[in-house]
Design a protein around this motif. Structure first.
Motif, PDB file in Angstrom:
ATOM      1  N   ILE A   1       0.845  -1.198   0.000  1.00  0.00           N
ATOM      2  CA  ILE A   1       0.000   0.000   0.000  1.00  0.00           C
ATOM      3  C   ILE A   1       0.878   1.245   0.000  1.00  0.00           C
ATOM      4  CG2 ILE A   1      -1.621   1.359   1.381  1.00  0.00           C
ATOM      5  CD1 ILE A   1      -2.766  -1.418   2.345  1.00  0.00           C
ATOM      6  N   LEU A   2       1.885   1.258   0.866  1.00  0.00           N
ATOM      7  CA  LEU A   2       2.775   2.415   0.940  1.00  0.00           C
ATOM      8  C   LEU A   2       3.563   2.602  -0.350  1.00  0.00           C
ATOM      9  CD1 LEU A   2       4.003   2.056   4.607  1.00  0.00           C
ATOM     10  CD2 LEU A   2       2.515   3.839   3.679  1.00  0.00           C
ATOM     11  N   TRP A   3       4.004   1.511  -0.937  1.00  0.00           N
ATOM     12  CA  TRP A   3       4.742   1.610  -2.201  1.00  0.00           C
ATOM     13  C   TRP A   3       3.851   2.242  -3.274  1.00  0.00           C
ATOM     14  CZ3 TRP A   3       4.394  -0.101  -7.213  1.00  0.00           C
ATOM     15  CH2 TRP A   3       5.547   0.077  -7.992  1.00  0.00           C
ATOM     16  N   CYS A   4       2.590   1.808  -3.349  1.00  0.00           N
ATOM     17  CA  CYS A   4       1.655   2.385  -4.327  1.00  0.00           C
ATOM     18  C   CYS A   4       1.447   3.876  -4.085  1.00  0.00           C
ATOM     19  CB  CYS A   4       0.298   1.676  -4.246  1.00  0.00           C
ATOM     20  SG  CYS A   4       0.294  -0.011  -4.859  1.00  0.00           S
ATOM     21  N   LEU A   5       1.238   4.249  -2.833  1.00  0.00           N
ATOM     22  CA  LEU A   5       0.977   5.652  -2.516  1.00  0.00           C
ATOM     23  C   LEU A   5       2.234   6.507  -2.630  1.00  0.00           C
ATOM     24  CD1 LEU A   5      -1.561   5.292   0.420  1.00  0.00           C
ATOM     25  CD2 LEU A   5      -2.025   5.797  -1.993  1.00  0.00           C
ATOM     26  N   ALA A   6       3.400   5.879  -2.576  1.00  0.00           N
ATOM     27  CA  ALA A   6       4.640   6.627  -2.797  1.00  0.00           C
ATOM     28  C   ALA A   6       4.767   7.005  -4.269  1.00  0.00           C
ATOM     29  CB  ALA A   6       5.848   5.806  -2.348  1.00  0.00           C
ATOM     30  N   GLN A   7       4.087   6.270  -5.148  1.00  0.00           N
ATOM     31  CA  GLN A   7       4.114   6.564  -6.578  1.00  0.00           C
ATOM     32  C   GLN A   7       3.192   7.737  -6.909  1.00  0.00           C
ATOM     33  OE1 GLN A   7       6.504   4.596  -8.036  1.00  0.00           O
ATOM     34  NE2 GLN A   7       6.523   3.789  -5.956  1.00  0.00           N
ATOM     35  N   ARG A   8       1.981   7.716  -6.277  1.00  0.00           N
ATOM     36  CA  ARG A   8       1.006   8.766  -6.558  1.00  0.00           C
ATOM     37  C   ARG A   8      -0.196   8.632  -5.627  1.00  0.00           C
ATOM     38  NH1 ARG A   8      -3.213   6.604  -9.792  1.00  0.00           N
ATOM     39  NH2 ARG A   8      -2.670   4.582 -10.647  1.00  0.00           N
ATOM     40  N   THR A   9      -1.007   9.679  -5.579  1.00  0.00           N
ATOM     41  CA  THR A   9      -2.276   9.660  -4.860  1.00  0.00           C
ATOM     42  C   THR A   9      -3.209   8.687  -5.572  1.00  0.00           C
ATOM     43  OG1 THR A   9      -2.001  11.929  -4.108  1.00  0.00           O
ATOM     44  CG2 THR A   9      -4.251  11.089  -4.179  1.00  0.00           C
TER      45      THR A   9
ATOM     46  N   ASP B   1      -0.806   8.503  11.198  1.00  0.00           N
ATOM     47  CA  ASP B   1      -0.429   9.706  10.441  1.00  0.00           C
ATOM     48  C   ASP B   1       0.613   9.404   9.363  1.00  0.00           C
ATOM     49  OD1 ASP B   1      -0.603  12.430   9.775  1.00  0.00           O
ATOM     50  OD2 ASP B   1       1.140  12.901  11.019  1.00  0.00           O
ATOM     51  N   ILE B   2       0.511   8.236   8.752  1.00  0.00           N
ATOM     52  CA  ILE B   2       1.404   7.864   7.657  1.00  0.00           C
ATOM     53  C   ILE B   2       0.753   8.218   6.322  1.00  0.00           C
ATOM     54  CG2 ILE B   2       2.667   5.962   6.566  1.00  0.00           C
ATOM     55  CD1 ILE B   2       3.626   6.712   9.429  1.00  0.00           C
ATOM     56  N   ILE B   3      -0.565   8.117   6.267  1.00  0.00           N
ATOM     57  CA  ILE B   3      -1.297   8.489   5.059  1.00  0.00           C
ATOM     58  C   ILE B   3      -2.381   9.502   5.419  1.00  0.00           C
ATOM     59  CG2 ILE B   3      -0.870   6.276   3.921  1.00  0.00           C
ATOM     60  CD1 ILE B   3      -3.867   5.634   4.450  1.00  0.00           C
ATOM     61  N   GLU B   4      -2.865  10.171   4.372  1.00  0.00           N
ATOM     62  CA  GLU B   4      -3.977  11.100   4.525  1.00  0.00           C
ATOM     63  C   GLU B   4      -5.137  10.628   3.657  1.00  0.00           C
ATOM     64  OE1 GLU B   4      -2.310  14.843   3.337  1.00  0.00           O
ATOM     65  OE2 GLU B   4      -1.431  15.176   5.321  1.00  0.00           O
ATOM     66  N   ARG B   5      -6.319  10.848   4.163  1.00  0.00           N
ATOM     67  CA  ARG B   5      -7.553  10.491   3.452  1.00  0.00           C
ATOM     68  C   ARG B   5      -8.282  11.789   3.165  1.00  0.00           C
ATOM     69  NH1 ARG B   5     -12.961   9.165   5.253  1.00  0.00           N
ATOM     70  NH2 ARG B   5     -13.846   7.540   3.929  1.00  0.00           N
TER      71      ARG B   5
ATOM     72  N   TYR C   1      -6.375   8.753  -1.278  1.00  0.00           N
ATOM     73  CA  TYR C   1      -5.364   8.477  -0.259  1.00  0.00           C
ATOM     74  C   TYR C   1      -4.006   8.907  -0.789  1.00  0.00           C
ATOM     75  CZ  TYR C   1      -8.978   5.689   1.924  1.00  0.00           C
ATOM     76  OH  TYR C   1     -10.151   5.281   2.523  1.00  0.00           O
ATOM     77  N   SER C   2      -3.217   9.488   0.102  1.00  0.00           N
ATOM     78  CA  SER C   2      -1.858   9.905  -0.250  1.00  0.00           C
ATOM     79  C   SER C   2      -0.986   9.810   0.994  1.00  0.00           C
ATOM     80  CB  SER C   2      -1.868  11.336  -0.790  1.00  0.00           C
ATOM     81  OG  SER C   2      -2.362  12.223   0.192  1.00  0.00           O
ATOM     82  N   LEU C   3       0.316   9.876   0.781  1.00  0.00           N
ATOM     83  CA  LEU C   3       1.230   9.885   1.919  1.00  0.00           C
ATOM     84  C   LEU C   3       1.127  11.237   2.620  1.00  0.00           C
ATOM     85  CD1 LEU C   3       4.485   8.279   0.458  1.00  0.00           C
ATOM     86  CD2 LEU C   3       2.714   7.178   1.838  1.00  0.00           C
ATOM     87  N   SER C   4       1.135  11.207   3.940  1.00  0.00           N
ATOM     88  CA  SER C   4       1.167  12.432   4.733  1.00  0.00           C
ATOM     89  C   SER C   4       2.604  12.965   4.737  1.00  0.00           C
ATOM     90  CB  SER C   4       0.733  12.128   6.167  1.00  0.00           C
ATOM     91  OG  SER C   4       1.695  11.273   6.772  1.00  0.00           O
ATOM     92  N   LYS C   5       2.835  14.073   5.413  1.00  0.00           N
ATOM     93  CA  LYS C   5       4.206  14.581   5.540  1.00  0.00           C
ATOM     94  C   LYS C   5       5.079  13.540   6.219  1.00  0.00           C
ATOM     95  CE  LYS C   5       3.208  19.480   5.509  1.00  0.00           C
ATOM     96  NZ  LYS C   5       3.188  20.744   6.254  1.00  0.00           N
ATOM     97  N   GLN C   6       4.541  12.892   7.238  1.00  0.00           N
ATOM     98  CA  GLN C   6       5.282  11.828   7.936  1.00  0.00           C
ATOM     99  C   GLN C   6       5.521  10.656   6.991  1.00  0.00           C
ATOM    100  OE1 GLN C   6       6.313  12.430  11.069  1.00  0.00           O
ATOM    101  NE2 GLN C   6       7.448  10.544  11.090  1.00  0.00           N
ATOM    102  N   GLY C   7       4.522  10.306   6.202  1.00  0.00           N
ATOM    103  CA  GLY C   7       4.648   9.209   5.248  1.00  0.00           C
ATOM    104  C   GLY C   7       5.649   9.513   4.144  1.00  0.00           C
ATOM    105  N   GLN C   8       5.750  10.784   3.740  1.00  0.00           N
ATOM    106  CA  GLN C   8       6.719  11.175   2.715  1.00  0.00           C
ATOM    107  C   GLN C   8       8.144  10.843   3.156  1.00  0.00           C
ATOM    108  OE1 GLN C   8       6.353  12.483  -0.378  1.00  0.00           O
ATOM    109  NE2 GLN C   8       4.123  12.517  -0.277  1.00  0.00           N
TER     110      GLN C   8
END
Length: 116
Positions: free
Chosen positions: A29-37, A66-70, A82-89
């Protein structure tokens, strides 16, 4: 509801990190969201074999930490992204390093198996 850590949770920072982002699905999931929202349906199609219920649970866990934002858009039909939050970035570099390590590991294992 904010997540509270105890001294015991922070005893081994690596374990804390793996507790938050580890598991069968969170890495993908994180790998996907690291690519794009992405929207929920895109994630569901992209992450192989995950059930809708499990994806919902994993997304909620990552949001709670607080790793992703909805982001919910006020429209009909409802749109949620869904996207990575600042912490997730901050995890992007770690995920890139893990991907590089994994590829190298798999190549070395494959080379060993070919010579055996």
């Amino acid at each position: 509801m904010p997540v509270r850590f105890t001294e015991e949770d922070l005893f081994c920072p690596t374990e804390t990190a793996l507790g938050i982002i580890g598991g069968k699905w969170k890495g993908m999931i994180l790998w996907c969201l690291a690519q794009r929202t992405m929207r929920f349906s895109e994630l569901h199609r992209t992450v192989p074999d995950i059930t809708q219920r499990m994806l919902t649970k994993q997304l909620r866990d990552l949001e709670r930490y607080d790793i992703i934002e909805r982001k919910v858009y006020a429209q009909v039909p409802p749109k949620v992204e869904y996207s990575l939050s600042k912490q997730g970035q901050k995890l992007k570099f770690i995920l890139d390093d893990l991907e590089e390590w994994s590829r190298s590991y798999l190549e070395e294992k494959a080379a060993k198996n070919e010579t055996s």
